[in-house]
Design an enzyme around this catalytic site. Structure first.
Site, PDB file in Angstrom:
ATOM      1  N   ASP A 138       0.865  -1.177   0.000  1.00 57.43           N
ATOM      2  CA  ASP A 138       0.000   0.000   0.000  1.00 57.43           C
ATOM      3  C   ASP A 138       0.904   1.231   0.000  1.00 57.43           C
ATOM      4  O   ASP A 138       2.082   1.170   0.345  1.00 57.43           O
ATOM      5  CB  ASP A 138      -0.948  -0.020   1.202  1.00 57.43           C
ATOM      6  N   ASP A 175      -3.483   7.327  -3.376  1.00 53.33           N
ATOM      7  CA  ASP A 175      -4.835   7.875  -3.522  1.00 53.33           C
ATOM      8  C   ASP A 175      -5.194   8.739  -2.316  1.00 53.33           C
ATOM      9  O   ASP A 175      -4.454   8.781  -1.335  1.00 53.33           O
ATOM     10  CB  ASP A 175      -5.857   6.739  -3.689  1.00 53.33           C
ATOM     11  N   CYS A 223     -12.411 -22.559  19.477  1.00 50.47           N
ATOM     12  CA  CYS A 223     -11.759 -22.693  18.179  1.00 50.47           C
ATOM     13  C   CYS A 223     -10.821 -23.884  18.272  1.00 50.47           C
ATOM     14  O   CYS A 223     -10.316 -24.190  19.355  1.00 50.47           O
ATOM     15  CB  CYS A 223     -10.981 -21.418  17.881  1.00 50.47           C
ATOM     16  N   CYS A 230      -8.033 -24.266  16.081  1.00 50.87           N
ATOM     17  CA  CYS A 230      -6.832 -24.012  15.286  1.00 50.87           C
ATOM     18  C   CYS A 230      -5.621 -24.483  16.106  1.00 50.87           C
ATOM     19  O   CYS A 230      -5.741 -24.735  17.306  1.00 50.87           O
ATOM     20  CB  CYS A 230      -6.731 -22.534  14.923  1.00 50.87           C
ATOM     21  N   CYS A 245      -5.210 -22.512  19.425  1.00 50.71           N
ATOM     22  CA  CYS A 245      -6.239 -22.685  20.467  1.00 50.71           C
ATOM     23  C   CYS A 245      -6.283 -24.104  21.026  1.00 50.71           C
ATOM     24  O   CYS A 245      -6.653 -24.301  22.177  1.00 50.71           O
ATOM     25  CB  CYS A 245      -7.596 -22.269  19.924  1.00 50.71           C
TER      26      CYS A 245
HETATM   27  N1  GUN Z   1      -6.300   1.050   3.278  1.00 52.57           N
HETATM   28  C1  GUN Z   1      -7.530   1.173   3.796  1.00 52.57           C
HETATM   29  N2  GUN Z   1      -8.277   2.026   3.089  1.00 52.57           N
HETATM   30  C2  GUN Z   1      -7.524   2.472   2.076  1.00 52.57           C
HETATM   31  C3  GUN Z   1      -7.749   3.375   0.968  1.00 52.57           C
HETATM   32  O1  GUN Z   1      -8.817   3.953   0.796  1.00 52.57           O
HETATM   33  N3  GUN Z   1      -6.698   3.561   0.106  1.00 52.57           N
HETATM   34  C4  GUN Z   1      -5.494   2.919   0.276  1.00 52.57           C
HETATM   35  N4  GUN Z   1      -4.512   3.138  -0.600  1.00 52.57           N
HETATM   36  N5  GUN Z   1      -5.267   2.079   1.302  1.00 52.57           N
HETATM   37  C5  GUN Z   1      -6.257   1.857   2.186  1.00 52.57           C
HETATM   38 ZN    ZN Z   2      -7.919 -20.482  17.189  1.00 55.60          ZN
END
Ligand code: GUN
Ligand code: ZN
Length: 509
Positions: A33, A68, A218, A220, A223
């Site tokens: 991101d 963005d 759970c 897993c 757990c």
């Molecule tokens: N992570 C959570 N929401 C967003 C978003 O609107 N844009 C981006 N780039 N990362 C995010």
């Molecule tokens: Zn678990």
């Protein structure tokens, strides 16, 4: 999924030298991101779009994101943010060439469906590899699922169906199934650890405070081996990840066996806001119907929300359409959750596959020809000729119908639908293109004539009513009948996909 902005800030040289996979110690696909989320949380970041785009490219991110402008706010604010987001997405496309990364087109627009659609159209035009619906984290955190789903739905109206869609920041497994049903393919893998940081133990029906747990509900690997008091943050994160992966597998299996709607009815019981959001699925019925398969093995009626199923809407629309064309039925019955079902159709999907609470109803007996003709008119708006000879199975089920020596239709054992053989010629003659047709490129017409599978790449046109599982006609550019067979995709998918099979041929002409 990891954060390119934080790498850029804290480990820039190392990331540039060794690449993102080495730095985080993970050889699988890595999505990065851009820092947009930090931008939303803290108001600003000290990196430009250009810097973070070039950085992601340089560190070898597999799926990368431009910077963005996320957020929720007034329409005026959202319009200007959207403008800037589109500008940055365009700049990103100009900066990258022959990129090894897949690039994400972020979709913004706040709580305004028209802006979401505009945003999605702009990203589609820029031809990204992946599309991501943003700014839903604040909604999810407040359990405002309905608004988050509205945003996803609005975007999906405009996005091509052959590209994956990411649901930014949505990581709670309790809502995965709903987002998948609306067309989301990818979720952030950070949520499981963010929840763990705050001592949150995820379950499929909601979030629990680890500190309040007396038992671990759970099985897993974490757990199984521990008591609640023994879990540290790392173990908690692992548990959260197991729960998320388990739900993903359950959803995949539900898609595979066509029972996703039934999973939604189950999941909607987890939280009042989920149940509220699920009721809003009636807003999405056109979209959901356009992509829902035409036949399934079973139809479980689990709750009142079964009435919202795409099959119910499809049937209502079909009856309206037929009656508009003067095609009527003498005897209609209520087969819940369907109203006004012609008795001839009682055996075909979805009517014959329903499992309801309570006693089984007895389907009324209908003479063979009338039944077959009723199904034919329901499916194609075209009736069968008189004087047919019917072949039946041991249990009395219709198997085939002949006119003289010619096999006209057979009956699909699984769902009672008719499969056109000679009848395909009659449908072809009595309906106008593109109805019930898949038109293939003339270059591959001989393959279709020989019974070879039609691939989506060669589909040039398609009747808007075509759905996966429907028996359709395959024609060339002059509307000459080449073959008939089972559609494997719905109309919109036929046109958007450029890979994979589209029609499995059954009968050649
Ligand atoms: N992570 C959570 N929401 C967003 C978003 O609107 N844009 C981006 N780039 N990362 C995010
Ligand atoms: Zn678990």
């Amino acid at each position: 999924m990891t954060n390119a902005y934080l790498l850029w800030k804290n480990k820039r040289e190392k990331a540039l030298k060794r690449g993102v996979h080495k730095v985080i110690g993970f050889e699988g696909p890595v999505m990065t991101d851009s820092g947009a989320f930090q931008l939303m949380q803290y108001g600003n970041v000290d990196v430009t779009n250009r810097e973070v785009v070039e950085f992601q490219e340089a560190i070898g991110s597999d799926i990368a994101t431009p910077l963005d402008l996320p957020g929720l706010g007034t329409r005026v604010k959202m319009v200007s943010n959207l403008k800037e987001t589109i500008k940055r997405a365009r700049e990103c496309k100009e900066l990258i060439h022959d990129s090894k990364s897949l690039w994400v087109g972020p979709i913004q627009g706040g709580a305004f469906p028209t802006l979401r659609r505009k945003s999605a159209r702009a990203m589609r035009e820029l031809d990204f590899d992946v599309y991501a619906v943003g700014s839903v984290v604040p909604l999810m955190n407040d359990y405002r699922f309905a608004e988050a789903f509205d945003a996803l739905w609005a975007a999906k109206q405009e996005l091509p169906l052959n590209k994956p869609v990411h649901f930014f920041g949505a990581g709670h497994p309790m809502m995965f199934a709903f987002a998948v049903a609306l067309g989301a393919d990818l979720f952030d893998s950070a949520a499981y650890s963010l929840f763990a940081q705050r001592g949150k133990y995820l379950t499929i029906t909601g979030t629990k405070e680890l500190s309040e747990l007396e038992y671990l509900p759970c099985s897993c690997p974490v757990c199984r081996k521990h008591e609640p008091g023994e879990l540290d943050e790392r173990m908690l994160a692992e548990h959260n990840l197991w729960v998320s992966l388990e739900e993903m597998a359950r959803i995949r299996q539900a898609i595979h066996e066509n029972t996703l709607w039934e999973l939604l009815e189950e999941r909607a019981r987890a939280h009042p806001q989920l149940s509220y959001a699920f009721k809003r699925f009636s807003r999405y019925r056109n979209y959901l119907e356009s992509l829902d398969v035409f036949t399934k093995k079973r139809f479980f009626m689990l709750s009142g929300e079964s009435r919202l199923r795409p099959e119910v809407y499809r049937h209502t629309q079909r009856m309206k359409e037929l009656s508009g064309r003067g095609i009527g039925y003498r005897q209609l019955v209520d087969l819940p959750p369907f109203k006004q079902v012609p008795v001839e159709l009682a055996g075909i999907y979805p009517f014959g596959q329903r499992v309801l609470p309570g006693e089984r109803e007895q389907a009324p007996a209908v003479p063979d020809w009338r039944k077959a003709d009723g199904i034919a008119r329901y499916l194609y708006g075209v009736g069968l000729p008189r004087g047919l000879r019917f072949e039946k199975g041991k249990t009395g089920r219709l198997r085939r119908a002949y006119k003289g020596d010619e096999l006209l239709v057979s009956f699909r054992a699984s769902d009672g639908m008719i499969i056109p053989h000679g009848f395909a010629r009659i449908i072809h003659k009595k309906t106008r293109p593109p109805a019930f047709r898949v038109q293939v490129d003339d270059e591959v017409q001989e393959f279709a004539r020989k019974g070879k599978t039609v691939f989506a790449k060669f589909v040039r046109g398609c009747g808007p009513e075509v759905r996966a599982g429907m028996e359709v006609l395959v024609v060339n550019s002059k509307d000459e009948l080449l073959a008939s067979g089972t559609a494997l995709l719905s109309a919109r998918e036929m046109l958007d996909f450029d890979e994979g099979p589209a029609v499995k041929i059954r009968v050649r002409f």
